[in-house]
Design an enzyme around this catalytic site. Structure first.
Site, short mmCIF file in Angstrom:
data_model
loop_
_atom_site.label_atom_id
_atom_site.label_comp_id
_atom_site.label_asym_id
_atom_site.label_seq_id
_atom_site.Cartn_x
_atom_site.Cartn_y
_atom_site.Cartn_z
N ARG A 52 0.81 -1.21 0.00
CA ARG A 52 0.00 0.00 0.00
C ARG A 52 0.85 1.27 0.00
NH1 ARG A 52 -2.85 1.87 -2.73
NH2 ARG A 52 -3.84 -0.18 -2.73
N LYS A 64 2.09 24.88 -4.54
CA LYS A 64 0.85 24.25 -4.08
C LYS A 64 1.02 22.73 -4.09
CE LYS A 64 -1.98 28.09 -5.72
NZ LYS A 64 -3.02 28.54 -6.69
N LYS A 82 4.05 39.38 -4.45
CA LYS A 82 2.65 39.14 -4.75
C LYS A 82 1.81 40.34 -4.30
CE LYS A 82 1.18 35.26 -5.34
NZ LYS A 82 0.94 33.94 -5.98
N GLU A 99 4.16 39.90 -9.29
CA GLU A 99 2.82 39.57 -9.76
C GLU A 99 2.06 40.85 -10.09
OE1 GLU A 99 -0.33 36.60 -7.95
OE2 GLU A 99 -0.46 38.54 -6.94
N ASP A 109 -1.30 37.59 -13.69
CA ASP A 109 -2.26 36.78 -12.95
C ASP A 109 -3.69 37.01 -13.45
OD1 ASP A 109 -2.91 34.92 -10.87
OD2 ASP A 109 -3.67 36.60 -9.69
#
Length: 285
Positions: A104, A139, A171, A201, A222
Site C-alpha cells: 500500500r 501548491k 505578490k 505579480e 495573474d
C-alpha cells in the site's frame, strides 16, 4: 524522458520510512502474520491499469526494500515513460509477508506521482508548438514537494521555485504592504544579492508598466485573458520573462500559450492530480 535525472535516495528515504511507520503502527501487519507462513514467497508485478506516465518507481521500490531487504525488484520501465492498461512496470519476488506489507505504501507513492506526471504530460501536449513551458507551483502536499516536483519533470514540465528562499516573488499582499509595485521592487533589490531573481505579480497593465520600469526580472501575469496577455507580452518585448497563471487547465492552456508567454504556472497538476491506477498483481504466465 531519457534526460530525467533521478532523485537521490536520501531525499525520499525518510519520507518512505515515515509512511511505512504510519502504516505498520505498533504491531506490524497482523493480517499477513496471521495468514501467511513466514517462509512463503511470491512473484508479483506492478501493473498499470490506465493510460498515463510513470513516476516514482524507485520510491515504490524503496518501500519494499525497507520492509524486507530480501525482496528483489526489477524495474522494466523508467520514470517518464508512457503507460497503457496492462503495462508491466516492474517484477518483484521475495517473502510474501514483506511484499504485502510494503504494497500500500509503494502504490500510494507510485499512483500519486504517476498521476501528477500524467496530467502534466497532458497539459504539456496541449501547448505543443508554442514557446510556453509548463511549470508547477508551491501548491504541493506538505512534506512531498521534492517528490511532486520531480513527478512534474517526469511528465515533461519544469519547476518553479522550490521554496521561499529560491527567489523573490512579490505578490499582491507584498505590494499592498509596501505601498506600490515600484517600492516593493526597490526594497527587494536593496535586500537580495545579485544572484537572486526578482519576479512581481501583476493583474493590470498599468502595474505591468510600473514593474518593467523598475527593472524586474520576471512578471507573473495573474488571471489575465488571452487578449490582455498578448498585449502584456507586446509591452514586455523581451525585457522580462512573462509568466501566466490563474485557473489554467488543458482546455484553457492553448489560448494562454498562443499569447506568447514564456511560462504557464499550474497549481492543479500537483494539488489536484488524480491518482493513476496501478496494482500489485500475480503476473499471468
Amino acid at each position: 524522458m531519457s534526460s530525467l535525472a533521478p532523485l537521490p535516495a536520501f531525499l525520499y528515504e525518510p519520507i518512505v520510512r515515515t509512511a511505512l511507520m504510519e502504516d505498520f503502527g505498533q504491531a506490524g501487519d497482523v493480517t499477513s502474520a496471521a495468514v501467511i507462513p513466514a517462509d512463503h514467497v511470491s512473484e508479483l508485478a506492478l501493473i498499470s491499469r490506465q493510460v498515463g506516465v510513470l513516476a516514482g518507481i524507485e520510491v515504490a521500490a524503496m518501500a519494499f526494500r525497507l520492509v524486507d531487504p530480501v525482496i528483489a525488484i526489477t524495474p522494466l520501465l523508467r520514470d517518464g515513460e508512457a503507460l497503457a492498461p496492462g503495462t508491466v512496470i516492474a517484477r518483484l519476488s521475495g517473502p510474501t509477508r514483506g511484499l504485502l506489507g510494503g504494497e500500500r505504501t509503494a502504490l500510494n507513492f507510485l499512483g500519486h506521482l504517476s498521476g501528477i506526471a500524467s496530467v502534466t504530460a497532458a497539459i504539456v501536449a496541449s501547448v505543443k508548438g508554442t514557446r510556453a513551458a509548463i511549470v508547477c507551483t508551491r501548491k504541493t502536499t506538505p512534506g512531498l514537494r521534492a517528490l511532486e516536483k520531480y513527478a512534474v519533470r517526469a511528465g515533461g514540465g519544469a519547476n518553479h521555485r522550490f521554496g521561499l528562499d529560491d527567489a523573490v516573488l512579490i505578490k499582491d499582499n507584498h505590494v499592498a504592504a509596501a505601498g506600490s509595485v515600484t517600492e516593493a521592487i526597490a526594497r527587494a533589490k536593496a535586500h537580495v544579492g545579485h544572484m537572486v531573481k526578482i519576479e512581481c505579480e501583476v493583474d493590470r497593465l498599468d502595474q505591468l508598466d510600473e514593474a518593467l520600469a523598475a527593472g524586474v526580472d520576471a512578471v507573473l501575469l495573474d488571471n489575465m485573458g488571452p487578449a490582455q496577455l498578448a498585449e502584456a507580452v507586446r509591452r514586455i518585448d523581451g525585457r522580462a520573462l512573462a509568466e501566466a497563471s490563474g485557473r489554467v487547465t488543458p482546455d484553457t492552456a492553448p489560448a494562454i500559450a498562443a499569447s506568447g508567454v514564456d511560462l504557464i504556472s499550474v497549481g492543479w497538476i500537483t494539488h489536484s492530480a488524480p491518482v493513476l491506477d496501478i496494482g500489485l498483481d500475480v503476473l499471468e504466465s
